[in-house]
Design a protein around this motif. Structure first.
Motif, PDB file in Angstrom:
ATOM      1  N   VAL A  18       0.849  -1.210   0.000  1.00  8.13           N
ATOM      2  CA  VAL A  18       0.000   0.000   0.000  1.00  8.13           C
ATOM      3  C   VAL A  18       0.877   1.251   0.000  1.00  8.13           C
ATOM      4  O   VAL A  18       0.651   2.190  -0.748  1.00  8.13           O
ATOM      5  CB  VAL A  18      -0.926   0.037   1.241  1.00  8.13           C
ATOM      6  N   ALA A  19       1.916   1.219   0.830  1.00  7.28           N
ATOM      7  CA  ALA A  19       2.822   2.378   0.900  1.00  7.28           C
ATOM      8  C   ALA A  19       3.467   2.626  -0.456  1.00  7.28           C
ATOM      9  O   ALA A  19       3.572   3.769  -0.920  1.00  7.28           O
ATOM     10  CB  ALA A  19       3.890   2.137   1.971  1.00  7.28           C
ATOM     11  N   ARG A  20       3.866   1.536  -1.137  1.00  2.98           N
ATOM     12  CA  ARG A  20       4.486   1.684  -2.463  1.00  2.98           C
ATOM     13  C   ARG A  20       3.459   2.219  -3.472  1.00  2.98           C
ATOM     14  O   ARG A  20       3.753   3.131  -4.239  1.00  2.98           O
ATOM     15  CB  ARG A  20       5.068   0.353  -2.932  1.00  2.98           C
ATOM     16  N   ALA A  21       2.259   1.676  -3.423  1.00 10.34           N
ATOM     17  CA  ALA A  21       1.199   2.146  -4.343  1.00 10.34           C
ATOM     18  C   ALA A  21       0.919   3.629  -4.112  1.00 10.34           C
ATOM     19  O   ALA A  21       0.748   4.403  -5.055  1.00 10.34           O
ATOM     20  CB  ALA A  21      -0.074   1.323  -4.142  1.00 10.34           C
ATOM     21  N   ALA A  22       0.935   4.039  -2.854  1.00 15.11           N
ATOM     22  CA  ALA A  22       0.671   5.442  -2.526  1.00 15.11           C
ATOM     23  C   ALA A  22       1.820   6.342  -2.979  1.00 15.11           C
ATOM     24  O   ALA A  22       1.598   7.435  -3.517  1.00 15.11           O
ATOM     25  CB  ALA A  22       0.444   5.593  -1.026  1.00 15.11           C
ATOM     26  N   ALA A  23       3.042   5.862  -2.821  1.00 15.73           N
ATOM     27  CA  ALA A  23       4.201   6.643  -3.284  1.00 15.73           C
ATOM     28  C   ALA A  23       4.183   6.775  -4.798  1.00 15.73           C
ATOM     29  O   ALA A  23       4.440   7.867  -5.345  1.00 15.73           O
ATOM     30  CB  ALA A  23       5.497   5.981  -2.817  1.00 15.73           C
ATOM     31  N   GLU A  24       3.826   5.705  -5.482  1.00 14.49           N
ATOM     32  CA  GLU A  24       3.728   5.752  -6.949  1.00 14.49           C
ATOM     33  C   GLU A  24       2.613   6.709  -7.386  1.00 14.49           C
ATOM     34  O   GLU A  24       2.771   7.508  -8.304  1.00 14.49           O
ATOM     35  CB  GLU A  24       3.497   4.340  -7.514  1.00 14.49           C
ATOM     36  N   PHE A  25       1.493   6.653  -6.669  1.00 16.55           N
ATOM     37  CA  PHE A  25       0.350   7.532  -6.989  1.00 16.55           C
ATOM     38  C   PHE A  25       0.754   9.000  -6.782  1.00 16.55           C
ATOM     39  O   PHE A  25       0.505   9.849  -7.644  1.00 16.55           O
ATOM     40  CB  PHE A  25      -0.838   7.166  -6.100  1.00 16.55           C
ATOM     41  N   PHE A  26       1.408   9.253  -5.662  1.00 17.52           N
ATOM     42  CA  PHE A  26       1.859  10.625  -5.343  1.00 17.52           C
ATOM     43  C   PHE A  26       2.817  11.122  -6.429  1.00 17.52           C
ATOM     44  O   PHE A  26       2.640  12.201  -7.001  1.00 17.52           O
ATOM     45  CB  PHE A  26       2.558  10.626  -3.979  1.00 17.52           C
ATOM     46  N   SER A  27       3.809  10.310  -6.744  1.00 18.98           N
ATOM     47  CA  SER A  27       4.830  10.704  -7.718  1.00 18.98           C
ATOM     48  C   SER A  27       4.219  10.979  -9.088  1.00 18.98           C
ATOM     49  O   SER A  27       4.511  12.007  -9.715  1.00 18.98           O
ATOM     50  CB  SER A  27       5.878   9.590  -7.818  1.00 18.98           C
ATOM     51  N   SER A  28       3.303  10.114  -9.515  1.00 21.42           N
ATOM     52  CA  SER A  28       2.722  10.326 -10.862  1.00 21.42           C
ATOM     53  C   SER A  28       1.742  11.503 -10.855  1.00 21.42           C
ATOM     54  O   SER A  28       1.694  12.274 -11.817  1.00 21.42           O
ATOM     55  CB  SER A  28       2.044   9.056 -11.378  1.00 21.42           C
TER      56      SER A  28
END
Ligand code: 6PG
Length: 269
Positions: A18-28
Motif C-alpha cells: 500500500v505504501a508503495r502504491a501510494a508513493a507511486e500515486f503521489f509521484s505520478s
C-alpha cells in the motif's frame, strides 16, 4: 444530496505494498500536475498510515527521490493537531521526520499549520496562507492538485469528526474544530476545499477500517455520522488506496493490468 462520484479503489496485498502504491500515486500525480501547469500544490494528511509512504518517497534506494519534481512542489497540510511542531502528536513533525528533512524541498515551499498558536488564530493565518499562495480573490476556493486523506475508524477524515461544528462550515477555507471525542482542538481544511482538488485520494489500511469503509461507501448517506461521506470531489472522481484487510467488505476487485494488486470501481449517486 451529494454529487455523484466514481470511486476507483486499488487493493494491495499488505502494508508495504500500500505504501508503495501510494508513493507511486503521489509521484505520478505530482509529475502530471507539473507537466500540465508547471507546478504542483499538494495537501497531506497526518496520522500513522502515510508514514511508510513518506519514508519511501525520501528513501535514496527507491526511485521516487529522483522521480518527484521537488523543485516545483508546494506542500500543505489537510489538518494539524493544536500542538507545537516538536510535539509527538504533530502531523508536521511526523512528516518532517519521515520525509521533509530528507528531500530537496525548500523551506518556503513547506506551508505548515501553526499548531502552537491558538487554534482560531492558526486557522485564520492558514486561510491567509492559502489566499496569498493561491492568489485567491473574493470567495474563491483554492484548487489543490492533490489532496491525500486518511480515514479514522469512526469515519472521520481530515479533522472533520462526527457531529462536530466543522461539518457545517461551507464558506471558510480553514477552521478550528473542537473534537469532544478526543477532548482536543484541531485545525482543518473544510470539506468544500477538499472537494475542489483536482485529485483526491484516501490512503486506508488495516482490519480496523474494514467495517467503516463499507459503511461509508455502501451504507446510507449520513455524513454527520460518517464525515468521510462529505468527500465527493467536483472532478467526479475519487481514488482509494487500500490493503486487502480494509477492502474486505467491498465488492471483489479484479486483478489490475496497470498497478500491482487489483482494482474495483463503485458509482456513488
Ligand atoms: O490528523 C490526523 O490524524 C489525520 O489527518 C486524520 O484524518 C487521519 O488521516 C485519520 O485519523 C486516520 O489516521 P490513521 O492513518 O492513523 O489511521
Amino acid at each position: 444530496m451529494p454529487r455523484p462520484v466514481t470511486v476507483t479503489y486499488h487493493v494491495a496485498p499488505d502494508s508495504a505494498a500500500v505504501a508503495r502504491a501510494a508513493a507511486e500515486f503521489f509521484s505520478s500525480s505530482v509529475s502530471a500536475a507539473v507537466k500540465a501547469r508547471g507546478r504542483a500544490r499538494v495537501a497531506l494528511s497526518g496520522g500513522s498510515t502515510p508514514k511508510a509512504m513518506f519514508a519511501l518517497l525520501a528513501d535514496p534506494s527507491q526511485p521516487f527521490l529522483k522521480q518527484v519534481p521537488w523543485d516545483a512542489l508546494d506542500l500543505y497540510w489537510v489538518d494539524e493537531r493544536a500542538v507545537p511542531p516538536t510535539d509527538a502528536d504533530s502531523n508536521y513533525r511526523m512528516t518532517n521526520e519521515a520525509m521533509l528533512s530528507h528531500v530537496p524541498l525548500a523551506a518556503d515551499r513547506i506551508h505548515r499549520m501553526e499548531g502552537e498558536l491558538d487554534p482560531e488564530v492558526a486557522a485564520a493565518r492558514y486561510e491567509s496562507t492559502l489566499r496569498n499562495t493561491f492568489r485567491l480573490e473574493g470567495a474563491e476556493t483554492p484548487t489543490f492538485d492533490l489532496i491525500l486523506l486518511g480515514m479514522g475508524d469512526d469515519g472521520h477524515t481530515a479533522s472533520l469528526f462526527p457531529h462536530t461544528e466543522a461539518l457545517n462550515e461551507m464558506s471558510r477555507l480553514v477552521v478550528a474544530n473542537h473534537v469532544p471525542q478526543k477532548d482536543t482542538w484541531r485545525i482543518t481544511l473544510t470539506w468544500p476545499v477538499i472537494n475542489q482538488a483536482r485529485e483526491v485520494a484516501f490512503l486506508i489500511e488495516g482490519a480496523a477500517k474494514t467495517q467503516v469503509l463499507h459503511d461509508v461507501l455502501l451504507g446510507p448517506y449520513q455524513p454527520e455520522t460518517y464525515p468521510s461521506q462529505l468527500i465527493r470531489p467536483a472532478s467526479g472522481k475519487l481514488t482509494l488506496l487500500l490493503d486487502t484487510r480494509s477492502a474486505a467488505k467491498l465488492p471483489e476487485p479484479v486483478p489490475s493490468e496497470t498497478v500491482s494488486g487489483s482494482t474495483g470501481t463503485l458509482e456513488l449517486s
